[in-house]
Design an enzyme around this catalytic site. Sequence first.
Site, PDB file in Angstrom:
ATOM      1  N   GLY A 114     -11.745 -16.526  32.694  1.00 25.82           N
ATOM      2  CA  GLY A 114     -11.088 -17.827  32.582  1.00 25.82           C
ATOM      3  C   GLY A 114      -9.594 -17.630  32.422  1.00 25.82           C
ATOM      4  O   GLY A 114      -9.131 -16.508  32.187  1.00 25.82           O
ATOM      5  N   LYS A 115      -8.842 -18.661  32.586  1.00 29.41           N
ATOM      6  CA  LYS A 115      -7.398 -18.592  32.341  1.00 29.41           C
ATOM      7  C   LYS A 115      -6.865 -20.000  32.133  1.00 29.41           C
ATOM      8  O   LYS A 115      -7.402 -20.951  32.705  1.00 29.41           O
ATOM      9  CB  LYS A 115      -6.682 -17.972  33.552  1.00 29.41           C
ATOM     10  CG  LYS A 115      -5.330 -17.382  33.234  1.00 29.41           C
ATOM     11  CD  LYS A 115      -5.509 -16.042  32.566  1.00 29.41           C
ATOM     12  CE  LYS A 115      -4.258 -15.239  32.478  1.00 29.41           C
ATOM     13  NZ  LYS A 115      -4.584 -13.830  32.218  1.00 29.41           N
TER      14      LYS A 115
END
Length: 429
Positions: free
Chosen positions: A117-118
């Site tokens: 994720g980011k």
Amino acid sequence: MISKSLIPLEPASPAHICPLDQACSYLEAAAKELNLNQGLLEILSHPRKVVTVSIPVKLDDGEIQVLAGHRVQHCDVLGPYKGGIRYHQAVTLREVSALAMLMTWKCALLGIPYGGGKGGIPIDPKRYSIGELERISRRYISELIKDIGPSVDIPAPDMGTSAREMAWMMDTYSVNVGHAVPGVVTGKPLSIGGSLGREMATGRGVMIIVREALADQGKSLAGVRVAIQGFGNVGGAAAELLYEAGAKIIAVSTGAGGIFSEVGLDIPALKIYAAENHKSIVGFPQSVAISNADLLALPCDVLIPAALENQIAEENVNRVQAQIVAEAANGPLTLEASLSLEGRGVIVLPDILANAGGVVVSYLEWVQGLSYVFWDEERVNREMEHLMVQAYHRVIQQSKKRQISLRLAAYTLGVGRVAQALTDRGLYP
Ligand code: GLU
């Protein structure tokens, strides 16, 4: 070419190389090498969830500004989404989507039970007061409250954020759910369940991977000439640890420019100098000023780009003289630049391996928190080193076995592991 039509992306800037196209090219190359089924490739080329929230914030002068905040959850086949939150003026949904995908392969390559994720907010954090940054961070996390959690999605620091922001985020999440939840973020201050060794972890990982690559050539770090683009959390820590190991750090830089010394910079003294001069390093005694462009072209053994994406591209790759390039930043080399260096026999240590030390110690922080047992720094560093060295050897073996570059080897290992898990879990319904 993979279709990314499912993501409501902003138009690509014609002046820049699109980071998402680049990330997808790496995935496609790995899929081709692995003979991956087209359906699996389609699944892995799309993020599972993309969230953009608006963040209304009251500035110190009473004005209200509304910012965009992104969080991209690429894949959680192996475990909760994991990845940093970036505060930088160049953040786009394309960039965050690309970086979320890289996190999936990075975690899988390192064998840690996370997906990728980011997050990111397109702001220059230097233009905001501490109070404003706190209000931005708290509102961003409260908008994402249903999308994150210690077994769902675990943010961490990235460019422009640090333990301070993680503490605000942990507090906001905890107050909203009604009890303390330290495991919702990593890279926290020690006082609320952070891990010893986390701050230096990405730089330490870079040092370990460079040390292993040199050892494979029968060399040690002692006396090796190193140039580092960046002197922040990653570049600064790498400089310090490489210096301690006897390497000669001939140049470092910040966004405002760099410094060079033929005999090597005194890194501990430079750290003090930078702290006293508001992070500015130009003017450091016994050094000369050098531009970021010239730093990348210095004759040296090891070049460590530890700043932004796409720093070494088609136009400047021919100037690079290093024998080893370690990608401490995410995506500092374009695909063309990487291929060109590899073609010249330069060893390119890919980002998903070279800069994985941060997320590895994030994992160790999360494990310590979940088990309520906290380790001394020596143990944290030892466990991290073990995971990094093992991953390095897996990449070398894969590269030799398949006669492919280290980057493709790393990607095939990461993508292959996720594809296997996806196959074993099967498709619901
Ligand atoms: N932002 C770091 C990275 O890109 C660390 C992520 C984490 O610790 O979750 O790897």
